[in-house]
Write an enzyme that holds these catalytic residues in place. Structure first.
Site, PDB file in Angstrom:
ATOM      1  N   VAL A   1       0.816  -1.223   0.000  1.00  0.00           N
ATOM      2  CA  VAL A   1       0.000   0.000   0.000  1.00  0.00           C
ATOM      3  C   VAL A   1       0.845   1.267   0.000  1.00  0.00           C
ATOM      4  O   VAL A   1       0.315   2.364  -0.124  1.00  0.00           O
ATOM      5  CB  VAL A   1      -0.996   0.045   1.198  1.00  0.00           C
ATOM      6  CG1 VAL A   1      -2.075  -0.992   1.065  1.00  0.00           C
ATOM      7  CG2 VAL A   1      -0.266  -0.076   2.532  1.00  0.00           C
ATOM      8  N   GLY A   2       2.131   1.138   0.136  1.00  0.00           N
ATOM      9  CA  GLY A   2       2.962   2.336   0.127  1.00  0.00           C
ATOM     10  C   GLY A   2       4.425   1.990  -0.040  1.00  0.00           C
ATOM     11  O   GLY A   2       4.867   0.908   0.327  1.00  0.00           O
ATOM     12  N   LYS A   3       5.137   2.929  -0.640  1.00  0.00           N
ATOM     13  CA  LYS A   3       6.566   2.699  -0.877  1.00  0.00           C
ATOM     14  C   LYS A   3       7.266   4.003  -0.561  1.00  0.00           C
ATOM     15  O   LYS A   3       6.917   5.042  -1.117  1.00  0.00           O
ATOM     16  CB  LYS A   3       6.754   2.339  -2.354  1.00  0.00           C
ATOM     17  CG  LYS A   3       7.913   1.451  -2.670  1.00  0.00           C
ATOM     18  CD  LYS A   3       7.739   0.958  -4.112  1.00  0.00           C
ATOM     19  CE  LYS A   3       8.921   0.266  -4.715  1.00  0.00           C
ATOM     20  NZ  LYS A   3       9.843  -0.436  -3.938  1.00  0.00           N
TER      21      LYS A   3
ATOM     22  N   ALA B   1      11.502   2.118   3.106  1.00  0.00           N
ATOM     23  CA  ALA B   1      10.695   0.946   3.446  1.00  0.00           C
ATOM     24  C   ALA B   1       9.452   0.850   2.573  1.00  0.00           C
ATOM     25  O   ALA B   1       9.095   1.799   1.879  1.00  0.00           O
ATOM     26  CB  ALA B   1      10.278   1.046   4.916  1.00  0.00           C
ATOM     27  N   GLU B   2       8.842  -0.336   2.630  1.00  0.00           N
ATOM     28  CA  GLU B   2       7.571  -0.541   1.931  1.00  0.00           C
ATOM     29  C   GLU B   2       6.499  -0.825   2.973  1.00  0.00           C
ATOM     30  O   GLU B   2       6.798  -1.405   4.023  1.00  0.00           O
ATOM     31  CB  GLU B   2       7.677  -1.755   1.000  1.00  0.00           C
ATOM     32  CG  GLU B   2       8.624  -1.505  -0.162  1.00  0.00           C
ATOM     33  CD  GLU B   2       8.698  -2.708  -1.094  1.00  0.00           C
ATOM     34  OE1 GLU B   2       8.490  -3.846  -0.612  1.00  0.00           O
ATOM     35  OE2 GLU B   2       8.965  -2.499  -2.286  1.00  0.00           O
TER      36      GLU B   2
ATOM     37  N   ASP C   1       9.696  15.703   8.271  1.00  0.00           N
ATOM     38  CA  ASP C   1       9.351  15.312   6.898  1.00  0.00           C
ATOM     39  C   ASP C   1       7.830  15.374   6.721  1.00  0.00           C
ATOM     40  O   ASP C   1       7.218  14.443   6.189  1.00  0.00           O
ATOM     41  CB  ASP C   1       9.895  13.912   6.603  1.00  0.00           C
ATOM     42  CG  ASP C   1       9.992  13.641   5.097  1.00  0.00           C
ATOM     43  OD1 ASP C   1       9.926  14.618   4.311  1.00  0.00           O
ATOM     44  OD2 ASP C   1      10.124  12.464   4.713  1.00  0.00           O
TER      45      ASP C   1
HETATM   46  N1  ADE Z   1       0.377   3.658   4.219  1.00  0.00           N
HETATM   47  C1  ADE Z   1       1.388   3.831   5.056  1.00  0.00           C
HETATM   48  N2  ADE Z   1       1.022   3.499   6.274  1.00  0.00           N
HETATM   49  C2  ADE Z   1      -0.252   3.090   6.205  1.00  0.00           C
HETATM   50  C3  ADE Z   1      -1.173   2.647   7.148  1.00  0.00           C
HETATM   51  N3  ADE Z   1      -0.829   2.543   8.402  1.00  0.00           N
HETATM   52  N4  ADE Z   1      -2.404   2.358   6.772  1.00  0.00           N
HETATM   53  C4  ADE Z   1      -2.715   2.494   5.496  1.00  0.00           C
HETATM   54  N5  ADE Z   1      -1.901   2.905   4.555  1.00  0.00           N
HETATM   55  C5  ADE Z   1      -0.675   3.205   4.905  1.00  0.00           C
END
Ligand code: ADE
Length: 542
Positions: free
Chosen positions: A224-226, A230-231, A355
Protein backbone atom coordinates in the site's frame (compact mmCIF):
# COMPACT_ATOMS: atom_id res chain seq x y z
CA UNK A 1 8.45 -22.23 97.87
CA UNK A 2 5.91 -25.07 98.02
CA UNK A 3 7.12 -25.72 101.54
CA UNK A 4 6.44 -22.12 102.49
CA UNK A 5 3.00 -22.27 100.97
CA UNK A 6 2.28 -25.62 102.67
CA UNK A 7 3.28 -24.30 106.11
CA UNK A 8 1.28 -21.12 105.57
CA UNK A 9 -1.75 -23.25 104.84
CA UNK A 10 -1.46 -25.37 108.01
CA UNK A 11 -0.68 -22.32 110.13
CA UNK A 12 -3.92 -20.90 108.86
CA UNK A 13 -5.79 -24.13 109.56
CA UNK A 14 -4.48 -24.37 113.12
CA UNK A 15 -5.04 -20.68 113.75
CA UNK A 16 -8.60 -20.85 112.55
CA UNK A 17 -9.27 -24.38 113.77
CA UNK A 18 -12.85 -23.57 114.50
CA UNK A 19 -13.81 -22.39 111.03
CA UNK A 20 -16.45 -24.23 109.07
CA UNK A 21 -15.52 -26.67 106.33
CA UNK A 22 -16.90 -24.42 103.52
CA UNK A 23 -14.89 -21.47 104.79
CA UNK A 24 -11.76 -23.66 104.93
CA UNK A 25 -12.36 -24.69 101.32
CA UNK A 26 -12.72 -21.06 100.23
CA UNK A 27 -9.53 -20.25 102.06
CA UNK A 28 -7.69 -23.10 100.34
CA UNK A 29 -8.97 -21.84 96.96
CA UNK A 30 -7.42 -18.39 97.55
CA UNK A 31 -3.99 -19.16 98.93
CA UNK A 32 -1.82 -16.22 99.96
CA UNK A 33 0.49 -14.97 97.22
CA UNK A 34 4.27 -15.32 97.42
CA UNK A 35 5.90 -12.16 96.14
CA UNK A 36 9.31 -10.56 96.04
CA UNK A 37 9.20 -7.96 98.80
CA UNK A 38 12.22 -5.69 99.20
CA UNK A 39 10.60 -2.27 99.23
CA UNK A 40 12.98 0.19 97.56
CA UNK A 41 16.35 -1.06 96.27
CA UNK A 42 18.86 0.42 93.86
CA UNK A 43 19.09 -1.54 90.61
CA UNK A 44 21.20 -1.71 87.51
CA UNK A 45 18.09 -2.27 85.38
CA UNK A 46 17.92 0.62 82.88
CA UNK A 47 14.23 0.21 82.10
CA UNK A 48 14.66 -1.56 78.74
CA UNK A 49 13.80 -5.09 77.66
CA UNK A 50 13.47 -7.45 80.61
CA UNK A 51 15.14 -7.32 84.05
CA UNK A 52 15.40 -9.48 87.11
CA UNK A 53 14.83 -7.53 90.32
CA UNK A 54 17.76 -7.81 92.68
CA UNK A 55 15.67 -8.87 95.72
CA UNK A 56 16.38 -12.09 97.60
CA UNK A 57 13.33 -11.85 99.92
CA UNK A 58 10.20 -13.79 99.05
CA UNK A 59 7.27 -12.96 101.30
CA UNK A 60 3.95 -14.60 101.95
CA UNK A 61 1.54 -11.81 101.28
CA UNK A 62 -0.58 -11.06 104.39
CA UNK A 63 -3.92 -10.68 102.57
CA UNK A 64 -5.66 -13.03 100.23
CA UNK A 65 -6.42 -10.07 98.00
CA UNK A 66 -2.75 -9.22 97.62
CA UNK A 67 -0.95 -9.39 94.31
CA UNK A 68 2.73 -8.94 93.49
CA UNK A 69 3.82 -5.46 92.41
CA UNK A 70 7.07 -4.07 91.04
CA UNK A 71 7.84 -0.39 90.54
CA UNK A 72 10.82 0.90 88.59
CA UNK A 73 11.89 4.54 88.97
CA UNK A 74 14.56 6.70 87.51
CA UNK A 75 15.77 9.91 89.10
CA UNK A 76 18.67 11.46 87.21
CA UNK A 77 21.04 8.52 86.70
CA UNK A 78 19.73 6.47 89.63
CA UNK A 79 17.41 3.52 89.08
CA UNK A 80 15.39 1.82 91.83
CA UNK A 81 12.97 -1.08 92.15
CA UNK A 82 10.11 -1.38 94.69
CA UNK A 83 8.90 -4.93 95.13
CA UNK A 84 5.84 -5.41 97.34
CA UNK A 85 2.65 -7.32 98.02
CA UNK A 86 -0.35 -5.07 97.59
CA UNK A 87 -4.10 -5.41 97.91
CA UNK A 88 -5.36 -5.40 94.37
CA UNK A 89 -8.48 -3.43 95.24
CA UNK A 90 -6.56 -0.58 96.79
CA UNK A 91 -4.61 2.22 95.17
CA UNK A 92 -0.83 2.26 95.37
CA UNK A 93 0.81 5.70 95.19
CA UNK A 94 -2.63 6.90 94.13
CA UNK A 95 -2.70 4.50 91.18
CA UNK A 96 -5.25 1.77 90.51
CA UNK A 97 -3.63 -1.57 89.66
CA UNK A 98 -4.99 -2.41 86.26
CA UNK A 99 -3.03 -5.46 85.24
CA UNK A 100 -3.02 -7.65 88.38
CA UNK A 101 -4.67 -10.55 86.51
CA UNK A 102 -1.56 -10.93 84.35
CA UNK A 103 0.70 -13.90 84.99
CA UNK A 104 3.77 -11.83 84.06
CA UNK A 105 4.78 -8.42 85.31
CA UNK A 106 4.68 -6.14 82.26
CA UNK A 107 5.76 -2.59 83.03
CA UNK A 108 3.68 0.40 81.97
CA UNK A 109 4.81 3.97 82.33
CA UNK A 110 2.66 6.28 84.44
CA UNK A 111 3.05 10.00 83.98
CA UNK A 112 2.89 12.70 86.64
CA UNK A 113 4.71 10.74 89.31
CA UNK A 114 7.57 13.24 89.67
CA UNK A 115 10.15 10.93 88.14
CA UNK A 116 10.23 8.37 85.37
CA UNK A 117 7.88 5.80 86.85
CA UNK A 118 6.93 2.30 85.64
CA UNK A 119 4.64 -0.11 87.48
CA UNK A 120 3.36 -3.62 86.96
CA UNK A 121 1.27 -6.08 88.97
CA UNK A 122 0.59 -9.79 88.53
CA UNK A 123 -0.99 -12.80 90.23
CA UNK A 124 1.48 -15.67 90.07
CA UNK A 125 3.95 -16.57 92.77
CA UNK A 126 7.04 -14.36 92.58
CA UNK A 127 5.85 -13.02 89.28
CA UNK A 128 7.26 -9.61 90.21
CA UNK A 129 10.80 -10.98 90.06
CA UNK A 130 11.13 -11.01 86.26
CA UNK A 131 9.74 -7.86 84.81
CA UNK A 132 9.28 -6.83 81.24
CA UNK A 133 9.41 -3.32 79.92
CA UNK A 134 6.75 -3.11 77.33
CA UNK A 135 8.27 -0.32 75.26
CA UNK A 136 5.42 2.09 74.92
CA UNK A 137 7.28 3.80 72.09
CA UNK A 138 7.48 0.58 70.12
CA UNK A 139 3.84 -0.20 70.53
CA UNK A 140 2.93 3.37 69.60
CA UNK A 141 5.06 3.18 66.47
CA UNK A 142 3.49 -0.17 65.56
CA UNK A 143 0.04 1.31 66.15
CA UNK A 144 0.79 4.35 63.97
CA UNK A 145 2.20 2.16 61.20
CA UNK A 146 -0.81 -0.13 61.36
CA UNK A 147 -3.28 2.75 61.36
CA UNK A 148 -1.64 4.37 58.36
CA UNK A 149 -0.90 1.20 56.40
CA UNK A 150 -4.21 -0.58 56.69
CA UNK A 151 -6.27 2.06 54.79
CA UNK A 152 -3.54 2.25 52.14
CA UNK A 153 -3.57 -1.50 51.72
CA UNK A 154 -7.35 -1.56 51.51
CA UNK A 155 -7.28 1.22 48.89
CA UNK A 156 -4.61 -0.57 46.86
CA UNK A 157 -6.67 -3.78 46.88
CA UNK A 158 -9.81 -1.86 45.79
CA UNK A 159 -7.96 -0.02 42.98
CA UNK A 160 -6.24 -3.16 41.68
CA UNK A 161 -9.47 -5.15 41.80
CA UNK A 162 -11.44 -2.40 40.00
CA UNK A 163 -8.74 -2.04 37.38
CA UNK A 164 -8.67 -5.80 36.81
CA UNK A 165 -12.49 -6.00 36.56
CA UNK A 166 -12.54 -3.06 34.13
CA UNK A 167 -9.91 -4.71 31.95
CA UNK A 168 -11.74 -8.02 31.89
CA UNK A 169 -14.98 -6.16 31.10
CA UNK A 170 -13.38 -4.29 28.17
CA UNK A 171 -11.82 -7.44 26.79
CA UNK A 172 -15.13 -9.29 26.99
CA UNK A 173 -16.86 -6.38 25.25
CA UNK A 174 -14.28 -6.40 22.46
CA UNK A 175 -14.58 -10.16 22.03
CA UNK A 176 -18.36 -10.07 21.95
CA UNK A 177 -18.26 -7.26 19.37
CA UNK A 178 -16.09 -9.38 17.16
CA UNK A 179 -18.21 -12.51 17.72
CA UNK A 180 -21.27 -10.56 16.71
CA UNK A 181 -19.43 -9.61 13.52
CA UNK A 182 -19.40 -5.91 14.37
CA UNK A 183 -16.47 -4.07 12.86
CA UNK A 184 -13.80 -3.21 15.35
CA UNK A 185 -13.10 0.29 14.25
CA UNK A 186 -9.78 1.82 15.08
CA UNK A 187 -11.07 4.20 17.69
CA UNK A 188 -12.39 1.25 19.74
CA UNK A 189 -9.16 -0.60 19.41
CA UNK A 190 -7.26 2.50 20.39
CA UNK A 191 -9.18 2.78 23.62
CA UNK A 192 -8.37 -0.80 24.53
CA UNK A 193 -4.71 -0.29 23.85
CA UNK A 194 -4.65 2.67 26.19
CA UNK A 195 -6.33 0.57 28.87
CA UNK A 196 -3.70 -2.05 28.51
CA UNK A 197 -0.83 0.36 28.83
CA UNK A 198 1.96 -1.06 30.89
CA UNK A 199 -0.27 -3.58 32.59
CA UNK A 200 1.22 -6.85 31.52
CA UNK A 201 3.64 -8.49 29.22
CA UNK A 202 1.30 -8.53 26.24
CA UNK A 203 1.12 -4.77 26.38
CA UNK A 204 4.74 -4.55 25.37
CA UNK A 205 3.17 -4.57 21.93
CA UNK A 206 1.64 -1.21 22.68
CA UNK A 207 4.75 0.87 22.56
CA UNK A 208 7.80 -1.33 22.48
CA UNK A 209 9.82 -3.86 20.65
CA UNK A 210 8.12 -7.21 20.80
CA UNK A 211 10.41 -8.84 23.33
CA UNK A 212 8.64 -12.17 23.05
CA UNK A 213 10.85 -14.33 20.91
CA UNK A 214 7.65 -15.49 19.23
CA UNK A 215 6.82 -13.31 16.26
CA UNK A 216 3.24 -12.26 15.63
CA UNK A 217 1.39 -14.56 13.21
CA UNK A 218 0.96 -12.21 10.25
CA UNK A 219 -0.16 -12.78 6.68
CA UNK A 220 0.97 -10.05 4.31
CA UNK A 221 -1.60 -8.77 1.84
CA UNK A 222 -1.07 -6.02 -0.72
CA UNK A 223 1.58 -3.31 -0.98
CA UNK A 224 0.00 0.00 0.00
CA UNK A 225 2.96 2.34 0.13
CA UNK A 226 6.57 2.70 -0.88
CA UNK A 227 8.92 5.18 0.73
CA UNK A 228 12.60 6.04 0.70
CA UNK A 229 13.57 3.39 3.25
CA UNK A 230 10.70 0.95 3.45
CA UNK A 231 7.57 -0.54 1.93
CA UNK A 232 4.18 -0.66 3.64
CA UNK A 233 1.86 -3.66 3.36
CA UNK A 234 -1.68 -4.21 4.43
CA UNK A 235 -1.64 -7.43 6.52
CA UNK A 236 -3.84 -9.77 8.53
CA UNK A 237 -3.16 -10.69 12.11
CA UNK A 238 -4.10 -14.35 12.32
CA UNK A 239 -6.49 -15.52 15.05
CA UNK A 240 -4.96 -16.42 18.35
CA UNK A 241 -2.34 -13.72 18.63
CA UNK A 242 -2.55 -11.59 21.73
CA UNK A 243 -2.80 -8.39 19.68
CA UNK A 244 -5.70 -9.70 17.62
CA UNK A 245 -7.49 -11.32 20.61
CA UNK A 246 -7.13 -8.66 23.24
CA UNK A 247 -6.78 -5.48 21.32
CA UNK A 248 -9.12 -6.07 18.45
CA UNK A 249 -6.64 -5.59 15.63
CA UNK A 250 -7.31 -7.88 12.71
CA UNK A 251 -5.98 -5.79 9.86
CA UNK A 252 -2.69 -4.01 10.41
CA UNK A 253 -0.08 -2.16 8.38
CA UNK A 254 3.45 -3.57 8.22
CA UNK A 255 6.29 -1.24 7.34
CA UNK A 256 9.12 -3.44 6.11
CA UNK A 257 12.75 -2.25 6.19
CA UNK A 258 15.53 -4.31 4.59
CA UNK A 259 18.52 -5.00 6.86
CA UNK A 260 20.49 -2.12 5.28
CA UNK A 261 17.89 0.37 6.50
CA UNK A 262 18.36 -0.61 10.13
CA UNK A 263 19.10 2.99 11.22
CA UNK A 264 15.82 4.25 9.85
CA UNK A 265 13.84 1.39 11.46
CA UNK A 266 15.62 1.95 14.77
CA UNK A 267 14.92 5.68 14.76
CA UNK A 268 11.25 5.22 13.97
CA UNK A 269 10.92 2.42 16.51
CA UNK A 270 12.49 4.58 19.21
CA UNK A 271 10.23 7.51 18.39
CA UNK A 272 7.17 5.23 18.53
CA UNK A 273 8.35 3.57 21.75
CA UNK A 274 7.65 6.73 23.71
CA UNK A 275 4.20 6.04 25.17
CA UNK A 276 3.64 9.82 25.35
CA UNK A 277 3.53 9.94 21.55
CA UNK A 278 0.11 8.28 21.62
CA UNK A 279 -2.51 10.56 20.19
CA UNK A 280 -5.57 10.29 17.97
CA UNK A 281 -3.71 12.20 15.29
CA UNK A 282 -0.52 10.15 15.38
CA UNK A 283 -0.41 6.71 13.72
CA UNK A 284 -1.06 4.03 16.34
CA UNK A 285 1.99 1.84 16.82
CA UNK A 286 1.62 -1.79 17.88
CA UNK A 287 5.05 -3.37 17.90
CA UNK A 288 8.44 -3.70 16.25
CA UNK A 289 10.01 -6.97 15.18
CA UNK A 290 13.25 -8.26 13.78
CA UNK A 291 12.47 -10.89 11.11
CA UNK A 292 15.82 -12.64 10.96
CA UNK A 293 14.84 -15.23 8.37
CA UNK A 294 13.83 -12.62 5.81
CA UNK A 295 16.63 -10.26 6.97
CA UNK A 296 14.05 -7.57 7.57
CA UNK A 297 12.91 -5.22 10.32
CA UNK A 298 9.20 -4.62 10.74
CA UNK A 299 7.04 -1.92 12.29
CA UNK A 300 3.47 -3.01 12.91
CA UNK A 301 0.86 -0.25 13.13
CA UNK A 302 -2.85 0.39 12.73
CA UNK A 303 -4.09 0.19 9.16
CA UNK A 304 -6.10 3.03 7.61
CA UNK A 305 -7.88 1.96 4.42
CA UNK A 306 -8.31 5.53 3.13
CA UNK A 307 -4.53 5.70 2.67
CA UNK A 308 -2.43 8.84 2.64
CA UNK A 309 -3.66 12.41 2.31
CA UNK A 310 -1.98 13.05 -1.04
CA UNK A 311 -3.71 10.05 -2.67
CA UNK A 312 -6.93 11.04 -0.98
CA UNK A 313 -6.77 14.59 -2.38
CA UNK A 314 -5.89 13.27 -5.85
CA UNK A 315 -9.09 11.23 -5.84
CA UNK A 316 -11.47 13.42 -3.82
CA UNK A 317 -12.85 16.88 -3.69
CA UNK A 318 -13.60 17.95 -0.12
CA UNK A 319 -16.14 20.40 1.26
CA UNK A 320 -15.62 22.92 4.08
CA UNK A 321 -16.50 20.47 6.93
CA UNK A 322 -14.06 17.91 5.48
CA UNK A 323 -11.42 20.60 5.18
CA UNK A 324 -12.01 21.65 8.77
CA UNK A 325 -11.68 18.05 10.02
CA UNK A 326 -8.55 17.31 7.99
CA UNK A 327 -6.88 20.65 8.79
CA UNK A 328 -7.67 20.88 12.49
CA UNK A 329 -6.68 17.25 13.15
CA UNK A 330 -3.41 17.78 11.28
CA UNK A 331 -2.63 20.85 13.42
CA UNK A 332 -3.57 18.91 16.58
CA UNK A 333 -1.26 16.03 15.63
CA UNK A 334 1.69 18.36 14.97
CA UNK A 335 0.95 20.35 18.14
CA UNK A 336 0.98 17.12 20.17
CA UNK A 337 4.27 16.06 18.64
CA UNK A 338 5.84 19.45 19.42
CA UNK A 339 4.39 19.73 22.90
CA UNK A 340 6.53 19.29 25.99
CA UNK A 341 3.62 17.96 28.03
CA UNK A 342 1.17 15.13 27.61
CA UNK A 343 -2.60 15.81 27.74
CA UNK A 344 -2.40 14.80 31.43
CA UNK A 345 0.16 17.57 32.08
CA UNK A 346 3.19 15.32 32.58
CA UNK A 347 6.49 16.28 30.94
CA UNK A 348 7.00 14.73 27.52
CA UNK A 349 9.91 15.00 25.11
CA UNK A 350 8.92 17.27 22.20
CA UNK A 351 9.45 15.68 18.79
CA UNK A 352 10.14 17.31 15.44
CA UNK A 353 8.82 15.30 12.48
CA UNK A 354 11.14 16.87 9.87
CA UNK A 355 9.35 15.31 6.90
CA UNK A 356 5.80 16.61 7.06
CA UNK A 357 4.13 16.26 3.67
CA UNK A 358 0.77 15.04 2.43
CA UNK A 359 2.10 11.54 1.67
CA UNK A 360 3.27 11.17 5.29
CA UNK A 361 -0.21 11.86 6.64
CA UNK A 362 -2.91 9.16 6.73
CA UNK A 363 -6.64 9.78 6.47
CA UNK A 364 -8.67 7.87 9.06
CA UNK A 365 -12.18 6.58 8.48
CA UNK A 366 -13.68 9.60 10.31
CA UNK A 367 -11.81 11.90 7.93
CA UNK A 368 -9.32 13.06 10.52
CA UNK A 369 -5.59 12.92 9.89
CA UNK A 370 -2.84 11.02 11.61
CA UNK A 371 0.86 11.63 11.17
CA UNK A 372 3.04 8.72 10.08
CA UNK A 373 6.58 7.99 8.90
CA UNK A 374 8.79 9.02 11.78
CA UNK A 375 11.98 7.78 10.09
CA UNK A 376 13.54 11.26 10.19
CA UNK A 377 11.91 12.46 13.40
CA UNK A 378 14.07 13.92 16.14
CA UNK A 379 13.48 13.83 19.89
CA UNK A 380 14.17 17.35 21.07
CA UNK A 381 15.45 16.45 24.52
CA UNK A 382 18.07 18.48 26.31
CA UNK A 383 20.52 15.62 26.00
CA UNK A 384 20.79 15.83 22.19
CA UNK A 385 24.35 14.87 21.32
CA UNK A 386 26.63 17.04 19.19
CA UNK A 387 26.51 14.32 16.52
CA UNK A 388 22.75 14.29 16.47
CA UNK A 389 22.71 18.07 16.13
CA UNK A 390 25.37 18.10 13.44
CA UNK A 391 23.38 15.55 11.42
CA UNK A 392 20.15 17.39 11.86
CA UNK A 393 20.78 20.22 9.43
CA UNK A 394 19.15 19.38 6.12
CA UNK A 395 16.75 16.45 6.16
CA UNK A 396 13.31 15.94 4.66
CA UNK A 397 11.76 16.32 1.22
CA UNK A 398 13.07 19.30 -0.76
CA UNK A 399 9.60 20.39 -1.95
CA UNK A 400 8.42 20.86 1.64
CA UNK A 401 11.65 22.25 3.14
CA UNK A 402 11.51 25.56 4.99
CA UNK A 403 13.82 28.31 3.61
CA UNK A 404 16.25 28.04 6.56
CA UNK A 405 16.47 24.25 6.01
CA UNK A 406 17.08 24.68 2.29
CA UNK A 407 20.06 26.90 2.99
CA UNK A 408 21.19 24.80 5.99
CA UNK A 409 20.91 27.78 8.29
CA UNK A 410 18.63 26.27 10.88
CA UNK A 411 19.49 27.46 14.38
CA UNK A 412 20.67 24.18 15.92
CA UNK A 413 20.98 25.75 19.34
CA UNK A 414 17.28 26.35 19.69
CA UNK A 415 14.94 23.35 19.60
CA UNK A 416 12.10 25.67 18.57
CA UNK A 417 13.78 26.00 15.14
CA UNK A 418 12.92 22.39 14.32
CA UNK A 419 9.30 22.98 15.23
CA UNK A 420 9.20 26.16 13.13
CA UNK A 421 10.47 24.20 10.11
CA UNK A 422 7.67 21.62 10.64
CA UNK A 423 5.10 24.44 10.78
CA UNK A 424 6.27 25.71 7.38
CA UNK A 425 5.75 22.23 5.87
CA UNK A 426 2.36 21.95 7.56
CA UNK A 427 1.30 25.22 5.92
CA UNK A 428 2.02 23.72 2.49
CA UNK A 429 -0.17 20.69 3.36
CA UNK A 430 -3.02 22.98 4.52
CA UNK A 431 -2.70 24.78 1.20
CA UNK A 432 -2.99 21.43 -0.64
CA UNK A 433 -6.20 20.60 1.23
CA UNK A 434 -7.77 23.97 0.40
CA UNK A 435 -6.77 23.57 -3.25
CA UNK A 436 -9.12 20.56 -3.40
CA UNK A 437 -12.05 22.16 -1.55
CA UNK A 438 -15.27 22.99 -3.38
CA UNK A 439 -15.88 26.00 -1.11
CA UNK A 440 -13.30 27.99 -3.14
CA UNK A 441 -15.27 27.78 -6.40
CA UNK A 442 -13.93 25.81 -9.31
CA UNK A 443 -11.62 23.01 -8.12
CA UNK A 444 -8.65 22.10 -10.29
CA UNK A 445 -6.87 18.75 -10.57
CA UNK A 446 -4.66 17.98 -7.58
CA UNK A 447 -1.25 19.60 -7.75
CA UNK A 448 1.42 19.48 -5.06
CA UNK A 449 2.76 22.78 -3.72
CA UNK A 450 5.23 24.27 -6.18
CA UNK A 451 3.56 22.03 -8.78
CA UNK A 452 5.24 23.92 -11.60
CA UNK A 453 8.51 22.21 -10.63
CA UNK A 454 9.41 18.70 -11.77
CA UNK A 455 8.30 15.58 -9.92
CA UNK A 456 11.10 15.43 -7.37
CA UNK A 457 12.65 18.89 -7.29
CA UNK A 458 16.16 19.06 -5.92
CA UNK A 459 17.27 21.38 -3.14
CA UNK A 460 18.84 23.82 -5.60
CA UNK A 461 15.66 24.41 -7.59
CA UNK A 462 13.67 24.75 -4.37
CA UNK A 463 16.18 27.34 -3.19
CA UNK A 464 15.55 29.33 -6.38
CA UNK A 465 11.81 29.34 -5.78
CA UNK A 466 11.63 29.70 -2.03
CA UNK A 467 14.74 31.75 -1.18
CA UNK A 468 15.74 33.74 -4.27
CA UNK A 469 12.18 34.46 -5.49
CA UNK A 470 10.58 34.28 -2.03
CA UNK A 471 7.89 32.23 -3.80
CA UNK A 472 5.01 30.48 -2.06
CA UNK A 473 2.05 28.53 -3.50
CA UNK A 474 -0.57 30.90 -4.87
CA UNK A 475 -3.62 31.86 -2.79
CA UNK A 476 -6.14 33.07 -5.43
CA UNK A 477 -8.66 35.79 -4.52
CA UNK A 478 -11.52 33.31 -4.91
CA UNK A 479 -10.26 31.45 -1.85
CA UNK A 480 -10.91 34.44 0.37
CA UNK A 481 -14.65 34.48 -0.38
CA UNK A 482 -15.34 31.74 2.14
CA UNK A 483 -15.02 33.07 5.73
CA UNK A 484 -13.52 29.85 7.10
CA UNK A 485 -11.07 29.38 4.26
CA UNK A 486 -10.13 33.04 4.54
CA UNK A 487 -9.14 32.41 8.17
CA UNK A 488 -7.19 29.26 7.30
CA UNK A 489 -5.37 31.17 4.54
CA UNK A 490 -4.43 33.91 7.01
CA UNK A 491 -2.89 31.23 9.27
CA UNK A 492 -1.11 29.59 6.33
CA UNK A 493 0.40 32.93 5.41
CA UNK A 494 1.79 33.33 8.92
CA UNK A 495 3.03 29.73 9.02
CA UNK A 496 5.13 29.96 5.87
CA UNK A 497 6.74 33.28 6.82
CA UNK A 498 10.35 33.55 5.70
CA UNK A 499 11.32 34.40 9.27
CA UNK A 500 10.98 31.20 11.32
CA UNK A 501 10.45 33.17 14.52
CA UNK A 502 7.45 34.97 13.00
CA UNK A 503 5.60 31.71 12.29
CA UNK A 504 2.62 30.54 14.31
CA UNK A 505 2.95 27.46 16.48
CA UNK A 506 0.98 24.33 15.54
CA UNK A 507 -0.93 24.74 18.82
CA UNK A 508 -2.00 28.23 17.77
CA UNK A 509 -3.20 26.93 14.39
CA UNK A 510 -5.17 24.19 16.17
CA UNK A 511 -6.79 26.81 18.41
CA UNK A 512 -7.70 28.95 15.42
CA UNK A 513 -9.41 25.92 13.83
CA UNK A 514 -11.24 25.45 17.09
CA UNK A 515 -12.51 29.03 16.92
CA UNK A 516 -13.91 28.25 13.45
CA UNK A 517 -15.93 25.29 14.58
CA UNK A 518 -19.21 27.24 14.42
CA UNK A 519 -18.70 27.50 10.64
CA UNK A 520 -18.64 23.72 10.53
CA UNK A 521 -22.03 23.58 12.25
CA UNK A 522 -23.54 25.94 9.66
CA UNK A 523 -22.58 23.59 6.85
CA UNK A 524 -24.38 20.50 5.68
CA UNK A 525 -22.05 17.53 5.61
CA UNK A 526 -24.62 14.89 4.73
CA UNK A 527 -23.25 14.02 1.28
CA UNK A 528 -19.55 14.18 2.07
CA UNK A 529 -19.38 10.75 3.67
CA UNK A 530 -20.82 8.78 0.78
CA UNK A 531 -18.70 10.16 -1.96
CA UNK A 532 -15.47 8.69 -0.55
CA UNK A 533 -14.73 5.06 -1.39
CA UNK A 534 -13.12 3.05 1.41
CA UNK A 535 -10.01 1.60 -0.13
CA UNK A 536 -7.37 3.74 -1.79
CA UNK A 537 -3.89 2.56 -2.55
CA UNK A 538 -1.08 4.99 -2.02
CA UNK A 539 2.33 5.54 -3.50
CA UNK A 540 4.65 7.67 -1.42
CA UNK A 541 6.80 10.46 -2.85
CA UNK A 542 10.43 9.37 -2.71
N1 ADE B 1 0.38 3.66 4.22
C1 ADE B 1 1.39 3.83 5.06
N2 ADE B 1 1.02 3.50 6.27
C2 ADE B 1 -0.25 3.09 6.20
C3 ADE B 1 -1.17 2.65 7.15
N3 ADE B 1 -0.83 2.54 8.40
N4 ADE B 1 -2.40 2.36 6.77
C4 ADE B 1 -2.71 2.49 5.50
N5 ADE B 1 -1.90 2.90 4.55
C5 ADE B 1 -0.68 3.20 4.91
Amino acid sequence: MELLRFSAFWCGAILFGSIQLEEAEAYIMRLPRLCKFCDIRATSCTGKGSCKVECEITSICPNNEDVCVSIWRRKDDNFTFDTVCHNRSQKLYGLVLEDYNNSKCEMKERKGMGSEFFICSCSEDECNEHIFFNSNMDSQVVAVILVSLVPLLVMAVVVITSFYCFRVYRQRQARSRRKRGLPMDFSDAHAIMIDDEGSDSSSTHANNLNHNTELLPIELDVLVGKGRFAEVYKAKLKQGSSVSEEQGFETVAIKIFQYEEYASWKNEKEIFSDADLRHDNVLHFLTAEERKVQRQFWLITAYHPRGNLQEFLIHHIVDWPDLWLLGSSLALGVAHLHSDHSPGGRYKVPIAHRDIKSSNILVKSDLTCCLCDFGLALRLDNALSVDELANSGQVGTARYMAPEVLESRINLENIESFKQADVYSMALVLWEIISRCNAIGEVKEYEPPFGNLREHPCVESMKDSVLRDRGRPEIPDSWINHPGIQMVCASIDECWDHDPEARLTAQCVAERFDDMEYLDKLSDRSDSEEKIPEEILMVDEK
